[in-house]
Write a protein that holds these residues in place. Sequence first.
Motif, PDB file in Angstrom:
ATOM      1  N   PRO A  17       0.541  -0.753  -0.315  1.00  0.00           N
ATOM      2  CA  PRO A  17      -0.124   0.009   0.270  1.00  0.00           C
ATOM      3  C   PRO A  17       1.182   1.388   0.610  1.00  0.00           C
ATOM      4  O   PRO A  17       0.225   2.272  -0.527  1.00  0.00           O
ATOM      5  N   GLU A  18       2.186   1.297   0.015  1.00  0.00           N
ATOM      6  CA  GLU A  18       3.491   3.177   0.254  1.00  0.00           C
ATOM      7  C   GLU A  18       3.652   2.498  -0.578  1.00  0.00           C
ATOM      8  O   GLU A  18       3.404   3.773  -1.489  1.00  0.00           O
ATOM      9  N   CYS A  19       3.702   1.877  -1.741  1.00  0.00           N
ATOM     10  CA  CYS A  19       4.207   2.313  -3.146  1.00  0.00           C
ATOM     11  C   CYS A  19       3.124   3.233  -4.395  1.00  0.00           C
ATOM     12  O   CYS A  19       1.508   2.873  -3.974  1.00  0.00           O
ATOM     13  N   PRO A  20       3.793   4.345  -4.687  1.00  0.00           N
ATOM     14  CA  PRO A  20       2.913   5.182  -5.455  1.00  0.00           C
ATOM     15  C   PRO A  20       2.991   4.877  -6.481  1.00  0.00           C
ATOM     16  O   PRO A  20       1.056   5.558  -6.974  1.00  0.00           O
ATOM     17  N   ASN A  21       2.900   4.255  -7.597  1.00  0.00           N
ATOM     18  CA  ASN A  21       2.885   3.156  -8.385  1.00  0.00           C
ATOM     19  C   ASN A  21       2.388   2.516  -8.775  1.00  0.00           C
ATOM     20  O   ASN A  21       1.864   1.956  -9.904  1.00  0.00           O
ATOM     21  N   GLY A  22       2.081   2.302  -7.507  1.00  0.00           N
ATOM     22  CA  GLY A  22       1.437   0.706  -7.699  1.00  0.00           C
ATOM     23  C   GLY A  22       2.296  -0.877  -8.285  1.00  0.00           C
ATOM     24  O   GLY A  22       2.326  -1.227  -8.783  1.00  0.00           O
ATOM     25  N   ALA A  23       3.425  -0.852  -8.093  1.00  0.00           N
ATOM     26  CA  ALA A  23       4.540  -1.260  -9.017  1.00  0.00           C
ATOM     27  C   ALA A  23       5.229  -2.436  -7.943  1.00  0.00           C
ATOM     28  O   ALA A  23       5.008  -4.169  -8.281  1.00  0.00           O
ATOM     29  N   ILE A  24       4.298  -3.048  -6.709  1.00  0.00           N
ATOM     30  CA  ILE A  24       4.204  -4.156  -5.879  1.00  0.00           C
ATOM     31  C   ILE A  24       3.598  -4.444  -6.103  1.00  0.00           C
ATOM     32  O   ILE A  24       2.123  -4.048  -5.837  1.00  0.00           O
ATOM     33  N   THR A  25       3.266  -6.149  -5.646  1.00  0.00           N
ATOM     34  CA  THR A  25       2.161  -6.858  -6.296  1.00  0.00           C
ATOM     35  C   THR A  25       2.624  -8.327  -5.399  1.00  0.00           C
ATOM     36  O   THR A  25       3.697  -8.879  -5.128  1.00  0.00           O
ATOM     37  N   GLN A  26       1.613  -9.226  -4.878  1.00  0.00           N
ATOM     38  CA  GLN A  26       1.841 -10.383  -4.140  1.00  0.00           C
ATOM     39  C   GLN A  26       2.232 -11.617  -5.171  1.00  0.00           C
ATOM     40  O   GLN A  26       1.703 -11.459  -6.460  1.00  0.00           O
ATOM     41  N   GLY A  27       2.941 -12.003  -5.245  1.00  0.00           N
ATOM     42  CA  GLY A  27       4.301 -12.811  -6.604  1.00  0.00           C
ATOM     43  C   GLY A  27       3.096 -14.238  -5.546  1.00  0.00           C
ATOM     44  O   GLY A  27       2.214 -14.889  -5.016  1.00  0.00           O
ATOM     45  N   ASP A  28       3.524 -15.555  -6.526  1.00  0.00           N
ATOM     46  CA  ASP A  28       3.038 -16.858  -6.018  1.00  0.00           C
ATOM     47  C   ASP A  28       3.934 -17.009  -4.286  1.00  0.00           C
ATOM     48  O   ASP A  28       2.513 -17.419  -4.186  1.00  0.00           O
ATOM     49  N   GLU A  29       5.061 -16.276  -3.974  1.00  0.00           N
ATOM     50  CA  GLU A  29       5.369 -16.507  -2.810  1.00  0.00           C
ATOM     51  C   GLU A  29       5.632 -15.252  -1.507  1.00  0.00           C
ATOM     52  O   GLU A  29       5.621 -15.909  -0.928  1.00  0.00           O
ATOM     53  N   ILE A  30       6.402 -15.303  -2.747  1.00  0.00           N
ATOM     54  CA  ILE A  30       6.959 -13.184  -2.205  1.00  0.00           C
ATOM     55  C   ILE A  30       5.760 -12.479  -2.761  1.00  0.00           C
ATOM     56  O   ILE A  30       5.826 -12.059  -4.128  1.00  0.00           O
ATOM     57  N   TYR A  31       5.701 -10.878  -2.355  1.00  0.00           N
ATOM     58  CA  TYR A  31       5.911  -9.742  -2.843  1.00  0.00           C
ATOM     59  C   TYR A  31       6.501  -9.794  -4.246  1.00  0.00           C
ATOM     60  O   TYR A  31       8.096  -9.654  -4.081  1.00  0.00           O
ATOM     61  N   GLU A  32       6.173  -8.959  -5.051  1.00  0.00           N
ATOM     62  CA  GLU A  32       7.105  -8.636  -6.083  1.00  0.00           C
ATOM     63  C   GLU A  32       7.200  -7.653  -6.754  1.00  0.00           C
ATOM     64  O   GLU A  32       6.241  -7.026  -6.652  1.00  0.00           O
ATOM     65  N   ILE A  33       8.027  -6.755  -7.047  1.00  0.00           N
ATOM     66  CA  ILE A  33       7.949  -5.493  -7.958  1.00  0.00           C
ATOM     67  C   ILE A  33       8.338  -5.234  -9.179  1.00  0.00           C
ATOM     68  O   ILE A  33       9.654  -5.974  -9.788  1.00  0.00           O
ATOM     69  N   ASP A  34       7.692  -4.262  -9.955  1.00  0.00           N
ATOM     70  CA  ASP A  34       7.201  -4.413 -11.536  1.00  0.00           C
ATOM     71  C   ASP A  34       8.738  -3.220 -11.150  1.00  0.00           C
ATOM     72  O   ASP A  34       8.148  -2.315 -11.115  1.00  0.00           O
ATOM     73  N   PRO A  35       9.696  -3.922 -12.139  1.00  0.00           N
ATOM     74  CA  PRO A  35      10.864  -2.745 -12.637  1.00  0.00           C
ATOM     75  C   PRO A  35       9.962  -1.761 -13.449  1.00  0.00           C
ATOM     76  O   PRO A  35      10.725  -0.448 -13.933  1.00  0.00           O
ATOM     77  N   ASN A  36       9.640  -2.173 -14.086  1.00  0.00           N
ATOM     78  CA  ASN A  36       8.700  -0.599 -15.253  1.00  0.00           C
ATOM     79  C   ASN A  36       7.832   0.133 -14.851  1.00  0.00           C
ATOM     80  O   ASN A  36       7.831   0.843 -15.188  1.00  0.00           O
ATOM     81  N   LEU A  37       7.093  -0.510 -13.292  1.00  0.00           N
ATOM     82  CA  LEU A  37       6.590   0.575 -12.852  1.00  0.00           C
ATOM     83  C   LEU A  37       6.858   1.444 -12.126  1.00  0.00           C
ATOM     84  O   LEU A  37       6.778   2.584 -10.714  1.00  0.00           O
ATOM     85  N   CYS A  38       8.426   0.792 -11.210  1.00  0.00           N
ATOM     86  CA  CYS A  38       9.033   1.138  -9.514  1.00  0.00           C
ATOM     87  C   CYS A  38      10.420   2.304 -10.123  1.00  0.00           C
ATOM     88  O   CYS A  38      11.246   2.233 -11.166  1.00  0.00           O
ATOM     89  N   THR A  39       9.945   3.402  -9.601  1.00  0.00           N
ATOM     90  CA  THR A  39      10.648   5.032  -9.665  1.00  0.00           C
ATOM     91  C   THR A  39      11.307   5.041  -8.726  1.00  0.00           C
ATOM     92  O   THR A  39      12.544   6.310  -8.788  1.00  0.00           O
ATOM     93  N   GLU A  40      11.598   4.147  -7.697  1.00  0.00           N
ATOM     94  CA  GLU A  40      12.294   4.306  -6.403  1.00  0.00           C
ATOM     95  C   GLU A  40      11.749   5.593  -5.633  1.00  0.00           C
ATOM     96  O   GLU A  40      12.062   6.249  -4.875  1.00  0.00           O
ATOM     97  N   CYS A  41      10.002   6.011  -5.636  1.00  0.00           N
ATOM     98  CA  CYS A  41       9.465   7.135  -5.213  1.00  0.00           C
ATOM     99  C   CYS A  41      10.127   8.363  -6.029  1.00  0.00           C
ATOM    100  O   CYS A  41       9.832   8.856  -5.290  1.00  0.00           O
ATOM    101  N   VAL A  42      10.822   8.243  -6.935  1.00  0.00           N
ATOM    102  CA  VAL A  42      11.017  10.131  -7.392  1.00  0.00           C
ATOM    103  C   VAL A  42       9.915  10.279  -8.040  1.00  0.00           C
ATOM    104  O   VAL A  42       9.396   9.513  -8.714  1.00  0.00           O
TER     105      VAL A  42
END
Length: 84
Positions: A17-42
């Motif tokens: 819920p902290e990701c302003p770009n919606g880059a974090i989602t629940q994966g099969d085993e752990i959460y995952e970050i979509d590198p196409n959406l991750c801006t490191e919050c820039v």
Amino acid sequence: MALYITDECINCDVCEPECPNGAITQGDEIYEIDPNLCTECVGHYDEPQCVDVCPVECIPKDPNHVESQDELMEKYETITAALG
């Protein structure tokens, strides 16, 4: 540079819920970050919010997705333009 979540993730649900770009989602085993959406919050915050809230410190920079601050800002502008 995008971030990624390591196997140390305990699925505590605080990062998503902290990701302003919606880059974090629940994966099969752990959460995952979509590198196409991750801006490191820039464009949103001074520091990556997921890193700030992670209790097990399992969100390092992804060496497979190296980006400059300018590239992260361009990605932020592209993402926000698509949403707006």
